[in-house]
Structures are given as C-alpha cells and as structure tokens.
Design a protein around this motif. Structure first.
Motif, PDB file in Angstrom:
ATOM      1  N   LEU A  59       0.772  -1.115  -0.180  1.00  0.00           N
ATOM      2  CA  LEU A  59       0.059  -0.069   0.078  1.00  0.00           C
ATOM      3  C   LEU A  59       0.824   1.254   0.015  1.00  0.00           C
ATOM      4  O   LEU A  59       0.411   2.282  -0.633  1.00  0.00           O
ATOM      5  N   ARG A  60       2.020   1.416   0.645  1.00  0.00           N
ATOM      6  CA  ARG A  60       3.026   2.401   0.465  1.00  0.00           C
ATOM      7  C   ARG A  60       3.349   2.477  -0.970  1.00  0.00           C
ATOM      8  O   ARG A  60       3.262   3.631  -1.249  1.00  0.00           O
ATOM      9  N   ALA A  61       3.581   1.396  -1.537  1.00  0.00           N
ATOM     10  CA  ALA A  61       4.280   1.448  -3.021  1.00  0.00           C
ATOM     11  C   ALA A  61       3.049   1.962  -3.713  1.00  0.00           C
ATOM     12  O   ALA A  61       3.334   2.681  -4.478  1.00  0.00           O
ATOM     13  N   LEU A  62       1.826   1.714  -3.656  1.00  0.00           N
ATOM     14  CA  LEU A  62       0.685   2.119  -4.236  1.00  0.00           C
ATOM     15  C   LEU A  62       0.500   3.953  -4.047  1.00  0.00           C
ATOM     16  O   LEU A  62       0.468   4.582  -5.227  1.00  0.00           O
ATOM     17  N   LEU A  63       0.990   4.409  -2.719  1.00  0.00           N
ATOM     18  CA  LEU A  63       0.650   5.722  -2.620  1.00  0.00           C
ATOM     19  C   LEU A  63       2.050   6.607  -3.295  1.00  0.00           C
ATOM     20  O   LEU A  63       1.873   7.667  -3.521  1.00  0.00           O
ATOM     21  N   ALA A  64       2.922   5.638  -3.352  1.00  0.00           N
ATOM     22  CA  ALA A  64       4.450   6.569  -3.641  1.00  0.00           C
ATOM     23  C   ALA A  64       4.599   6.455  -5.223  1.00  0.00           C
ATOM     24  O   ALA A  64       5.298   7.442  -5.552  1.00  0.00           O
ATOM     25  N   CYS A  65       3.796   5.472  -5.932  1.00  0.00           N
ATOM     26  CA  CYS A  65       4.106   5.402  -7.452  1.00  0.00           C
ATOM     27  C   CYS A  65       3.768   6.799  -8.069  1.00  0.00           C
ATOM     28  O   CYS A  65       2.685   7.454  -7.948  1.00  0.00           O
ATOM     29  N   PRO A  66       4.719   7.223  -8.914  1.00  0.00           N
ATOM     30  CA  PRO A  66       4.600   8.642  -9.537  1.00  0.00           C
ATOM     31  C   PRO A  66       3.429   8.733 -10.662  1.00  0.00           C
ATOM     32  O   PRO A  66       3.014   9.665 -10.934  1.00  0.00           O
ATOM     33  N   THR A  67       3.215   7.317 -11.186  1.00  0.00           N
ATOM     34  CA  THR A  67       2.334   7.205 -12.322  1.00  0.00           C
ATOM     35  C   THR A  67       0.708   6.735 -11.869  1.00  0.00           C
ATOM     36  O   THR A  67      -0.070   6.571 -12.685  1.00  0.00           O
ATOM     37  N   GLY A  68       0.471   6.441 -10.706  1.00  0.00           N
ATOM     38  CA  GLY A  68      -0.562   5.887 -10.088  1.00  0.00           C
ATOM     39  C   GLY A  68      -0.788   4.363 -10.973  1.00  0.00           C
ATOM     40  O   GLY A  68      -2.185   4.171 -11.263  1.00  0.00           O
ATOM     41  N   SER A  69       0.206   3.595 -11.160  1.00  0.00           N
ATOM     42  CA  SER A  69       0.084   2.438 -11.821  1.00  0.00           C
ATOM     43  C   SER A  69      -0.388   1.105 -10.992  1.00  0.00           C
ATOM     44  O   SER A  69      -0.344   0.013 -11.528  1.00  0.00           O
ATOM     45  N   ILE A  70      -0.498   1.342  -9.824  1.00  0.00           N
ATOM     46  CA  ILE A  70      -0.504   0.209  -8.897  1.00  0.00           C
ATOM     47  C   ILE A  70      -2.156   0.410  -8.322  1.00  0.00           C
ATOM     48  O   ILE A  70      -2.263   1.387  -7.805  1.00  0.00           O
TER      49      ILE A  70
END
Length: 286
Positions: A59-70
C-alpha cells in the motif's frame, strides 16, 4: 488511478496489480520487494501480500507510485498507510514517498537538523506533505542534486520561503534558485554539510555529504539488488561517463555510512564496509 483492465499479464492472481502505465522507476520494488518484481520494462506483482506487513508495504508503494500504476481490489486501506509518510529511515532522516513523474519517480528525503530542516530533491507537491513538513518544523533549505530530480521544489520553496541550492550548470532547471554552486571543488554549506560536485550523469551533478554519515547521491551511484553492491551505469549517463567514473573515484576520499540515491536502492553499511564497497565499484568500472 490504476486500471484493472490494463493490468500487465505477469501479475500474480489476487487483489494487487500493476497496469501498463508503469514507467519502471523501481519505487514499488524498493518499498515492497517481496510483492513487486521486475519485467523487461515495467514492474508487476510477483507475489500477493502474505501478511499484514507485506500488505502495508504494498500500500505504501501504491501511494508512492509516480504514475498511479498500482491498484488493489481489496478493502481500500491505502488511507491508513498515508500517515507512514514521510517514512522514517533513521533518527531524523526520512524518505518522503509520493514520487513525481516529472523526476521519473526519483526519491527525495527530509533531514532534520536542529531548527533547519533540509529537503534533498523533491517529491510531488501535495497538501498532505506540506502539512507533515509543517508538523516536522518546515523546510529551511532545499538541496537539488541535479536537473532531473527537482520535481516540485519551486512550490515547496515558495510555501516555506526555503533557500534552493543547485549547481549553476543545472540552473535552467531552477532559474530562480536562491543559491548556485560554482566550479568543481567541494563547498561547505553549513556545519557538517558539504557539497561534492560529481559531474558525469549531468554537467553540474552534485552529491551532499552530511556529517560523515549521509551521502545523498542523486543519480550518481546507488545500491544494486541484482549485484549486491554499489553500482553506476553508463546507460543512464547523460553527459560524460569518463567524468562520472572519476567523480565516483573521488568519493574514496570521504567517509560515510549511508548512500541515499534519487534512483536505485538506498543502503546503510558500517563506514569501513561502505568504503570497501566503493573500492570494488571503482575497480569494476576501471
């Protein structure tokens, strides 16, 4: 927002997925290495989270993703994880998350030093991060390693009346910066803060050494999970590979325990071990 209909085929079955808008910036693989893997030109979910800890990392990765790809088809718990950012790495050192597409997902950091907080490179400008930075004491100085990772530095500077610092050869990326570094000799900025010009990746690339502990390296060098050691790459050198190799060799003159890059994995090692890893890299590049 990620689109389940555009998910990449390598995703493991389950709630989490990566879609085809991924730009392969490595942010998710750093934050949740058990969940996300690397394909030829993008990330994918190699394994669905097996525990609450792995789900939180995803979920942290989802929020940090610069392109909203997760994306996730789960319970929508991303809001609970938002408060993890900035993510504390050590004492007064934080990883900001919320990477920017403008800097190809480059990492940025917050370093608290008494009453003078430093932002090293920049995340996306978000009201949530502004509020968190205010709670942590604001931002006195913004150090920008090079042109690629400035992202929304100007917006943060305006809000906090911060002093932006960047090499003059990178000036076009922040033409109204408050301070420019000239030449290629090390420049003390404040007590324990030393700018080390490291030309190569770009003409005016600089690293920032803080107290013989933290080395913020921008896109100069990083830790490679695949190699299990420090690394640099000619394939992402935009100016001079010869200069970049020489700049890396010159870092042998300094002592530090952390390598904190804009792109690539960050790492902490005992100073002697870090020095040995750097020597191995220099020897390999030569």
């Amino acid at each position: 927002m990620a689109d389940f209909k555009k998910r990449v085929p390598e995703n493991a079955p389950g709630d989490f997925f990566v879609d085809s808008t991924c730009i392969d910036c490595d942010t998710c693989r750093q934050l949740a290495p058990a969940v996300f893997g690397e394909a030829e030109e993008y990330s994918f979910v190699q394994l669905q989270p097996r525990s609450g800890a792995e789900e939180r990392e995803a979920l942290r990765a989802l929020l940090a993703c610069p392109t909203g790809s997760i994306g996730t088809r789960g319970s929508g718990r991303a809001g609970e994880v938002k408060s993890d950012f900035p993510l504390r790495l050590e004492e007064d050192l934080y990883y900001n998350g919320f990477t920017s597409r403008d800097s190809f997902g480059g990492s940025s950091y917050l370093l608290r030093r008494g009453e003078e907080n430093w932002l090293i490179d920049s995340p996306r400008y978000l009201p949530y991060l502004v509020k968190r930075f205010e709670e942590l004491g604001g931002i006195r100085r913004i150090f920008l390693t090079h042109r690629d990772d400035v992202a929304d530095a100007a917006k943060y500077a305006r809000h906090f009346s911060s002093e932006r610092i960047i090499h003059r050869l990178e000036r076009f990326a922040q033409p109204d910066a408050e301070r420019f570094i000239d030449g290629f000799e090390p420049v003390p900025l404040a007590d324990g803060f030393l700018v080390i010009p490291t030309p190569g990746h770009t003409r005016g690339h600089c690293a920032l050494l803080v107290g013989e502990r933290y080395l913020f390296t921008g896109d100069h060098l990083w830790w490679s999970r695949r190699l299990g050691g420090l690394n640099a790459s000619r394939s992402v050198c935009w100016h001079s590979w010869a200069q970049q190799k020489e700049s890396i060799r010159q870092l042998l003159d300094y002592r530090f325990e952390w390598v904190l890059p804009g792109h690539g994995e960050r790492v902490r090692l005992p100073a002697a071990e870090m020095a040995e890893e750097l020597r191995r890299l220099v020897n390999r590049l030569e």
